[in-house]
Design a protein around this motif. Structure first.
Motif, PDB file in Angstrom:
ATOM      1  N   ILE A 356      23.397  -2.703  34.215  1.00 27.00           N
ATOM      2  CA  ILE A 356      23.482  -1.793  33.084  1.00 27.00           C
ATOM      3  C   ILE A 356      22.239  -0.915  33.040  1.00 27.00           C
ATOM      4  N   VAL A 357      22.425   0.367  32.809  1.00 28.64           N
ATOM      5  CA  VAL A 357      21.303   1.303  32.690  1.00 28.64           C
ATOM      6  C   VAL A 357      20.604   1.036  31.356  1.00 28.64           C
ATOM      7  N   SER A 358      19.345   0.580  31.434  1.00 28.24           N
ATOM      8  CA  SER A 358      18.600   0.260  30.213  1.00 28.24           C
ATOM      9  C   SER A 358      17.691   1.402  29.769  1.00 28.24           C
ATOM     10  N   HIS A 359      17.402   2.344  30.683  1.00 35.52           N
ATOM     11  CA  HIS A 359      16.544   3.481  30.316  1.00 35.52           C
ATOM     12  C   HIS A 359      16.733   4.589  31.338  1.00 35.52           C
ATOM     13  N   VAL A 360      16.714   5.825  30.850  1.00 36.05           N
ATOM     14  CA  VAL A 360      16.770   7.004  31.722  1.00 36.05           C
ATOM     15  C   VAL A 360      15.556   7.861  31.416  1.00 36.05           C
ATOM     16  N   LEU A 361      14.753   8.119  32.429  1.00 33.82           N
ATOM     17  CA  LEU A 361      13.542   8.921  32.254  1.00 33.82           C
ATOM     18  C   LEU A 361      13.908  10.382  32.003  1.00 33.82           C
ATOM     19  N   ASP A 362      13.262  10.973  30.998  1.00 35.20           N
ATOM     20  CA  ASP A 362      13.518  12.386  30.690  1.00 35.20           C
ATOM     21  C   ASP A 362      13.221  13.274  31.897  1.00 35.20           C
ATOM     22  N   ASP A 363      14.081  14.262  32.103  1.00 37.80           N
ATOM     23  CA  ASP A 363      13.919  15.261  33.157  1.00 37.80           C
ATOM     24  C   ASP A 363      13.900  14.644  34.561  1.00 37.80           C
ATOM     25  N   SER A 364      14.474  13.482  34.688  1.00 41.81           N
ATOM     26  CA  SER A 364      14.545  12.810  35.997  1.00 41.81           C
ATOM     27  C   SER A 364      15.859  13.183  36.681  1.00 41.81           C
ATOM     28  N   PRO A 365      16.014  12.885  37.975  1.00 45.12           N
ATOM     29  CA  PRO A 365      17.288  13.147  38.651  1.00 45.12           C
ATOM     30  C   PRO A 365      18.480  12.484  37.960  1.00 45.12           C
ATOM     31  N   ALA A 366      18.297  11.248  37.475  1.00 43.18           N
ATOM     32  CA  ALA A 366      19.397  10.560  36.794  1.00 43.18           C
ATOM     33  C   ALA A 366      19.752  11.266  35.487  1.00 43.18           C
ATOM     34  N   HIS A 367      18.729  11.738  34.775  1.00 44.26           N
ATOM     35  CA  HIS A 367      18.957  12.461  33.519  1.00 44.26           C
ATOM     36  C   HIS A 367      19.734  13.747  33.789  1.00 44.26           C
ATOM     37  N   LYS A 368      19.361  14.456  34.835  1.00 38.06           N
ATOM     38  CA  LYS A 368      20.052  15.703  35.178  1.00 38.06           C
ATOM     39  C   LYS A 368      21.475  15.440  35.667  1.00 38.06           C
ATOM     40  N   ALA A 369      21.709  14.249  36.220  1.00 39.57           N
ATOM     41  CA  ALA A 369      23.056  13.895  36.687  1.00 39.57           C
ATOM     42  C   ALA A 369      23.940  13.391  35.553  1.00 39.57           C
ATOM     43  N   GLY A 370      23.377  13.260  34.357  1.00 39.47           N
ATOM     44  CA  GLY A 370      24.171  12.891  33.195  1.00 39.47           C
ATOM     45  C   GLY A 370      24.225  11.418  32.878  1.00 39.47           C
ATOM     46  N   LEU A 371      23.418  10.576  33.532  1.00 41.06           N
ATOM     47  CA  LEU A 371      23.437   9.150  33.221  1.00 41.06           C
ATOM     48  C   LEU A 371      22.841   8.897  31.847  1.00 41.06           C
ATOM     49  N   GLU A 372      23.354   7.874  31.175  1.00 37.77           N
ATOM     50  CA  GLU A 372      22.912   7.531  29.836  1.00 37.77           C
ATOM     51  C   GLU A 372      22.645   6.038  29.726  1.00 37.77           C
ATOM     52  N   GLU A 373      21.803   5.678  28.776  1.00 36.15           N
ATOM     53  CA  GLU A 373      21.547   4.269  28.496  1.00 36.15           C
ATOM     54  C   GLU A 373      22.861   3.591  28.110  1.00 36.15           C
ATOM     55  N   GLY A 374      23.109   2.425  28.688  1.00 32.01           N
ATOM     56  CA  GLY A 374      24.342   1.687  28.426  1.00 32.01           C
ATOM     57  C   GLY A 374      25.409   1.876  29.478  1.00 32.01           C
ATOM     58  N   ASP A 375      25.243   2.868  30.361  1.00 32.19           N
ATOM     59  CA  ASP A 375      26.192   3.034  31.466  1.00 32.19           C
ATOM     60  C   ASP A 375      26.184   1.804  32.359  1.00 32.19           C
ATOM     61  N   VAL A 376      27.362   1.444  32.861  1.00 32.13           N
ATOM     62  CA  VAL A 376      27.482   0.293  33.760  1.00 32.13           C
ATOM     63  C   VAL A 376      27.799   0.809  35.166  1.00 32.13           C
ATOM     64  N   LEU A 377      26.957   0.461  36.141  1.00 29.01           N
ATOM     65  CA  LEU A 377      27.201   0.881  37.525  1.00 29.01           C
ATOM     66  C   LEU A 377      28.350   0.075  38.120  1.00 29.01           C
ATOM     67  N   LEU A 378      29.250   0.769  38.798  1.00 31.71           N
ATOM     68  CA  LEU A 378      30.372   0.104  39.477  1.00 31.71           C
ATOM     69  C   LEU A 378      30.284   0.250  40.989  1.00 31.71           C
ATOM     70  N   PHE A 379      29.954   1.467  41.455  1.00 32.75           N
ATOM     71  CA  PHE A 379      29.818   1.728  42.892  1.00 32.75           C
ATOM     72  C   PHE A 379      28.568   2.573  43.106  1.00 32.75           C
ATOM     73  N   VAL A 380      27.877   2.338  44.235  1.00 33.44           N
ATOM     74  CA  VAL A 380      26.768   3.174  44.675  1.00 33.44           C
ATOM     75  C   VAL A 380      27.056   3.572  46.121  1.00 33.44           C
ATOM     76  N   ASN A 381      27.211   4.875  46.349  1.00 29.62           N
ATOM     77  CA  ASN A 381      27.581   5.364  47.695  1.00 29.62           C
ATOM     78  C   ASN A 381      28.800   4.625  48.235  1.00 29.62           C
ATOM     79  N   GLU A 382      29.824   4.511  47.396  1.00 28.33           N
ATOM     80  CA  GLU A 382      31.120   3.917  47.737  1.00 28.33           C
ATOM     81  C   GLU A 382      31.046   2.416  48.010  1.00 28.33           C
ATOM     82  N   LYS A 383      29.904   1.795  47.745  1.00 27.96           N
ATOM     83  CA  LYS A 383      29.787   0.357  47.920  1.00 27.96           C
ATOM     84  C   LYS A 383      29.844  -0.314  46.559  1.00 27.96           C
ATOM     85  N   PRO A 384      30.713  -1.332  46.391  1.00 27.21           N
ATOM     86  CA  PRO A 384      30.825  -1.985  45.083  1.00 27.21           C
ATOM     87  C   PRO A 384      29.554  -2.740  44.710  1.00 27.21           C
ATOM     88  N   ILE A 385      29.218  -2.661  43.435  1.00 27.27           N
ATOM     89  CA  ILE A 385      28.011  -3.318  42.949  1.00 27.27           C
ATOM     90  C   ILE A 385      28.071  -4.822  43.170  1.00 27.27           C
TER      91      ILE A 385
END
Length: 426
Positions: A356-385
């Motif tokens: 689970i995303v617990s923090h997103v740094l302001d003006d970071s790549p993740a912030h610009k990609a739209g990630l938010e606190e509370g998001d749950v990762l399911l896949f990273v580069n098509e690989k299941p978590i």
């Protein structure tokens, strides 16, 4: 690693009226004719044992059987003087004998922790056994170490191993070699030998030099196997410790008394003995988290952790006050990197495989990609978590400046796909 930048337990702990394990004492009613050994001992006539360990987020996790029943996973930490069980639920089945309440004080921005002393425990680790062992058991698992490391963590120990044996940390083979001091013989092929001092149960060395501004700045550091970072510098301790021009704010990790906040930056280089390493990522904790929590007699200017130590085969000899460093050449060539996404994760769910995303740094790549606190990762580069440890995820997110990483998220029941363009932020 980002997941748990470091853990330090500088437990200024007083156990009044409790016999500290590790010394031979008279057995009641024996008139001194026989003695019962306390503390860890090698089983039988062994001179040494090899104990496998796991490395998660640059932390050494060792399996320990408690009271012949529960196999727990302890962080091996040179900085902790007592065996601490951080997850009290893990030992309920072994019915520990709790006799006294104590308060634990260490680094971090929180308050002291309540714990109980547990006596007459048996701990087994490979070919080592400790009978009538004292442990300190937290009243509740407020540290949540498992969530940060991404794998079950039940406690922390260290001094009771290091003060009794010569310990070799073989990061390449993921093994501890634990040898009786009288049976260890240093030879040059084992690496370079450097002096250490033991102060308040912790090992220190003065063979570290900061290389910056065309000058050399010798510093004294603690050798901290309970730290996941490469280098920590106490910016309040000395004029030799200067902040880099480029810094980012970060949660650096967790100590015994909670979150450790501070800054991250790069040091031009450091010299450890005769070995020079360039462009090292260093942590600069806030005084409230670190410097203000150290005892007045602690003259360290920082510490070195396993992101640096893992580049060597390390032997620590408390008895003869030296350490041995043998470089692992392939690992020595690795660059020091930090997370390039700007997210912090916590593990949960079954087998701690939900991230689970617990923090997103302001003006970071993740912030610009739209990630938010509370998001749950399911896949990273098509690989299941479910096929990745939290360390695996961070490895993907800290390599490849300018690289795109595709992530599939679940947010409030909806699936979201986005791409994070990694950027070296320090």
């Amino acid at each position: 690693m980002k997941a748990l930048g470091w853990i330090v337990v500088t437990g200024m702990l007083i156990l009044q009226g409790i016999t500290y394990p590790g010394h031979a004492q008279k057995k009641a009613g024996n008139s001194g004719k026989s003695r019962e050994l306390f503390g860890f001992q090698l089983v039988g006539k062994r001179k040494a044992v090899t104990v496998p360990f796991e490395l998660h987020s640059n932390l050494i996790l060792v399996p320990v059987v408690v009271n012949h029943r529960d196999t727990l996973r302890f962080i091996l930490d040179t900085g902790v003087s007592s065996t601490i069980v951080t997850s009290p639920e893990a030992i309920k089945g072994s019915s520990p004998l709790l006799i006294r309440k104590v308060m634990l004080t260490g680094v971090g921005e929180g308050n002291s922790l309540s714990a109980h002393v547990s006596i007459n425990n048996t701990l087994e680790m490979g070919g080592l056994v400790s009978r009538r062992q004292n442990m300190v058991v937290l009243e509740e698992d407020v540290l949540d170490l498992s969530e940060y490391v991404g794998t079950p963590v039940h406690g922390i120990f260290g001094y009771e191993i290091f003060h009794r044996f010569v310990v070799t940390l073989d990061f390449h083979h993921r093994e501890l070699v634990i040898t009786r001091p009288e049976d260890y013989r240093y030879k040059r092929r084992k690496g370079d030998l450097y002096p250490i001092t033991i102060e308040d149960t912790k090992p220190f060395t003065s063979v570290v030099t900061l290389l910056a501004d065309g000058r050399e700045h010798p510093i004294k550091v603690a050798i901290d196997t309970g730290a996941g970072h490469a280098l920590l510098l106490d910016k309040s301790s000395s004029n030799s410790v200067r902040l880099p021009d480029k810094l980012i704010r970060a949660q650096l990790g967790r100590g015994l008394n909670g979150v450790i906040n501070g800054d991250l930056g790069r040091i031009e280089g450091i010299r450890l003995g005769r070995f020079e390493l360039a462009n090292v990522v260093a942590s600069f904790p806030d005084s409230l988290s670190f410097g203000a929590k150290l005892s007045s007699g602690d003259s360290r200017q920082g510490n070195i952790g396993c992101e640096l130590l893992r580049r060597f085969k390390v032997t620590i000899n408390y008895q003869d006050k030296y350490m041995v460093l043998k470089p692992v050449r392939r690992v020595m060539k690795e660059k020091f990197e930090h997370d390039m996404s700007g997210i912090e994760l916590r593990a949960g769910g079954e087998n701690l495989r939900s991230y689970i995303v617990s923090h997103v740094l302001d003006d970071s790549p993740a912030h610009k990609a739209g990630l938010e606190e509370g998001d749950v990762l399911l896949f990273v580069n098509e690989k299941p978590i479910t096929d990745m440890s939290i360390s695996d995820v961070y490895r993907v997110l800290q390599k490849g400046d300018g690289k795109d990483v595709g992530v599939l998220l679940r947010r409030n029941g909806s699936l979201i796909f986005t791409r994070i363009t990694l950027r070296r932020m320090i």
